[in-house]
Write a protein that holds these residues in place. Structure first.
Motif, PDB file in Angstrom:
ATOM      1  N   LEU A   7       0.834  -1.207   0.000  1.00 16.79           N
ATOM      2  CA  LEU A   7       0.000   0.000   0.000  1.00 16.79           C
ATOM      3  C   LEU A   7       0.872   1.263   0.000  1.00 16.79           C
ATOM      4  CD1 LEU A   7      -2.911  -0.986   2.456  1.00 16.79           C
ATOM      5  CD2 LEU A   7      -3.063  -0.602  -0.017  1.00 16.79           C
ATOM      6  N   ARG A   8       1.922   1.209   0.828  1.00 16.61           N
ATOM      7  CA  ARG A   8       2.819   2.374   0.875  1.00 16.61           C
ATOM      8  C   ARG A   8       3.491   2.578  -0.489  1.00 16.61           C
ATOM      9  NH1 ARG A   8       3.873   0.875   6.313  1.00 16.61           N
ATOM     10  NH2 ARG A   8       5.551  -0.539   5.639  1.00 16.61           N
ATOM     11  N   GLU A   9       3.907   1.491  -1.127  1.00 18.28           N
ATOM     12  CA  GLU A   9       4.548   1.602  -2.427  1.00 18.28           C
ATOM     13  C   GLU A   9       3.560   2.173  -3.440  1.00 18.28           C
ATOM     14  OE1 GLU A   9       7.618   1.223  -3.426  1.00 18.28           O
ATOM     15  OE2 GLU A   9       8.294   0.719  -1.381  1.00 18.28           O
ATOM     16  N   THR A  10       2.346   1.695  -3.335  1.00 18.17           N
ATOM     17  CA  THR A  10       1.297   2.173  -4.240  1.00 18.17           C
ATOM     18  C   THR A  10       1.027   3.656  -3.999  1.00 18.17           C
ATOM     19  OG1 THR A  10       0.296  -0.023  -4.324  1.00 18.17           O
ATOM     20  CG2 THR A  10      -1.083   1.854  -5.002  1.00 18.17           C
ATOM     21  N   TYR A  11       0.996   4.059  -2.767  1.00 20.76           N
ATOM     22  CA  TYR A  11       0.727   5.445  -2.401  1.00 20.76           C
ATOM     23  C   TYR A  11       1.836   6.344  -2.907  1.00 20.76           C
ATOM     24  CZ  TYR A  11      -0.199   9.574   0.441  1.00 20.76           C
ATOM     25  OH  TYR A  11      -0.420  10.852   0.857  1.00 20.76           O
ATOM     26  N   LYS A  12       3.079   5.865  -2.712  1.00 23.03           N
ATOM     27  CA  LYS A  12       4.206   6.652  -3.203  1.00 23.03           C
ATOM     28  C   LYS A  12       4.126   6.804  -4.731  1.00 23.03           C
ATOM     29  CE  LYS A  12       7.589   5.542   0.429  1.00 23.03           C
ATOM     30  NZ  LYS A  12       8.881   4.877   0.737  1.00 23.03           N
ATOM     31  N   GLY A  13       3.738   5.715  -5.362  1.00 26.35           N
ATOM     32  CA  GLY A  13       3.620   5.787  -6.825  1.00 26.35           C
ATOM     33  C   GLY A  13       2.567   6.791  -7.252  1.00 26.35           C
ATOM     34  N   LEU A  14       1.481   6.771  -6.478  1.00 24.51           N
ATOM     35  CA  LEU A  14       0.402   7.721  -6.783  1.00 24.51           C
ATOM     36  C   LEU A  14       0.850   9.165  -6.554  1.00 24.51           C
ATOM     37  CD1 LEU A  14      -2.692   5.821  -5.293  1.00 24.51           C
ATOM     38  CD2 LEU A  14      -2.187   6.237  -7.704  1.00 24.51           C
ATOM     39  N   GLU A  15       1.571   9.363  -5.440  1.00 23.54           N
ATOM     40  CA  GLU A  15       2.076  10.706  -5.160  1.00 23.54           C
ATOM     41  C   GLU A  15       3.000  11.182  -6.279  1.00 23.54           C
ATOM     42  OE1 GLU A  15       3.938  10.460  -1.360  1.00 23.54           O
ATOM     43  OE2 GLU A  15       2.092  11.095  -0.277  1.00 23.54           O
TER      44      GLU A  15
END
Length: 442
Positions: A7-15
């Protein structure tokens, strides 16, 4: 935890994607601003180009209009006009130029000034001088020229040439003007001829005037001498007349005294005839004393009515009514003009016993006027109308009408009797044009 990491990786990608989108959005906005600025510049440039095009179109119309005016002026000019550019090529010409020089259309169509010039020099009287002047002006581009050119047929052209130089000093060619002044030159020659003739005539007139002045001086001296001689002769005549009249008066007195002592009838008749002869001699002397003054003084303008009134003031004409219609009339006559009316009035008293009226008036004619002196007496018979003016007329004692005719003739006037016998005498005095005038008293 593994899920959380994803989720954190996904969030960073989204950011990261959001950041990239934000950066892309800002870049897009910047590009949009640049496009808007470029569009505005393009619009301004387009507006400027439009204005430039309209200005260029207006100037083009003005240039066409100016060229039309120039071409119209060129074609309607009295002068023949030729415009040559800086390369000695014919730029323009008018039909007057072609007609003056007789250059064929085929030559002019080449636009070659050299070919046109070759045609021109065949018509001039001095082709060498003509060509030299043309070449000189082409070499000296800033000079102007004004002279005359004579053609072989007698025609004379006025030539004027001027360079075409711009404000910046650029040489664009040369313009030539040719005007046919043959008629003007002929008129000037005629004027000079007439002036010379007038000058000659003036000199002749001056010489004649001097001759007339000399003759006038001689005439004046002669007239002065003649006047002095006439004056002396008049004085001598007057003294002589007076002496003769005094002698006749004395002789007549002695004759009257001697009558009383004559008893013989034959001698009495002789004495009466002698008395009559003495009376006629006395009458002749009185006439001669009047006649000697005729023409002695120069004629002058005289008022007709005044002359008549002065004349009758010496006579008793109270039995006659007077009808005068000559107000303001003056005639140019001898100073003895008054004697004319005196003699005519005496004639009425002596010979018109039944007359009761004397009339003096005038009639205007095409070439003068007629002064009319008439009475309402018995008149003069037709066979005596001319005789009454004869100096030898038997019934005349004073010879007055003879003197009247002589006085009037000095200034060109004539007199005749035109009355109807039984209705009265009528004397018509013709006064020619220039011999009468009317004063302001009329």
């Amino acid at each position: 935890s593994h899920m959380q990491d994803e989720l954190r990786e996904t969030y960073k990608g989204l950011e990261q994607q959001v950041e990239e989108l934000r950066v892309a959005h800002e870049t897009l906005l910047k590009k949009n601003d640049e496009l808007n600025t470029a569009y505005a510049k393009l619009t301004a440039t387009e507006e400027e180009l439009r204005r430039n095009y309209e200005e260029l179109h207006r100037k083009e119309r003005e240039l066409k209009f100016a060229n039309t005016i120039l071409m119209t002026e060129q074609e309607t000019a009295f002068s023949g006009i030729l415009v040559v550019d800086e390369n000695k090529k014919i730029f323009s010409f008018n039909h007057t130029f072609a007609d003056l020089w007789g250059i064929p259309e085929s030559v002019l169509a080449t636009r070659s000034d050299d070919l046109a010039l070759a045609q021109v020099i065949t018509t001039v009287e001095d082709p060498v001088a003509f060509l030299a002047k043309v070449e000189y002006l082409y070499e000296h581009r800033t000079e102007k020229s004004h002279d005359e050119v004579r053609l072989k047929g007698g025609k004379i052209l006025e030539r004027f040439s001027s360079p075409m130089i711009g404000k910046d000093g650029t040489y664009f060619g040369r313009v030539w003007y040719f005007l046919d002044i043959t008629a003007r030159k002929e008129a000037e020659a005629e004027v000079r001829k007439k002036t010379d003739e007038l000058h000659t005539a003036y000199e002749q007139l001056a010489a004649k005037e001097e001759e007339l002045r000399h003759n006038f001086d001689e005439l004046a001296r002669s007239q002065q001498a003649l006047s002095q001689a006439r004056t002396k002769l008049n004085v001598l005549n007057t003294v002589t007349f007076q002496d003769i009249q005094n002698a006749i008066f004395s002789l007549n007195g002695y004759r009257e005294l001697g009558k009383s002592s004559i008893t013989d009838e034959t001698l009495k008749k002789y004495a009466e005839k002698e008395t009559a002869i003495i009376s006629r001699i006395s009458d002749s002397l009185r006439f001669a004393s009047q006649y000697q003054n005729l023409g002695l003084n120069p004629p002058r303008w005289q008022n007709v009515q005044q002359a008549f009134l002065y004349a009758i003031s010496h006579l008793d004409i109270s039995p006659y009514s007077r009808n005068l219609r000559v107000e303001g009339l003056e005639v140019f006559s001898d100073p003895l003009f008054e004697t004319v009316f005196l003699a005519l009035s005496e004639n009425v008293i002596l010979h018109s016993k039944t007359a009761t009226e004397i009339s003096l008036h005038y009639q205007e004619t095409q070439d003068g006027i007629i002064l009319i002196f008439e009475d309402n007496g018995s008149g003069i018979p037709d066979d005596m109308k001319e005789m009454v003016f004869d100096r030898q007329f038997e019934e005349k004692k004073e010879m007055g009408l003879f003197l009247v005719r002589e006085i009037l003739s000095i200034t060109g006037m004539t007199i005749r009797e035109t009355g109807v016998p039984g209705k009265g005498a009528r004397f018509e005095i013709y006064v020619p044009e220039g011999g009468f005038r009317f004063s302001s008293e009329k």
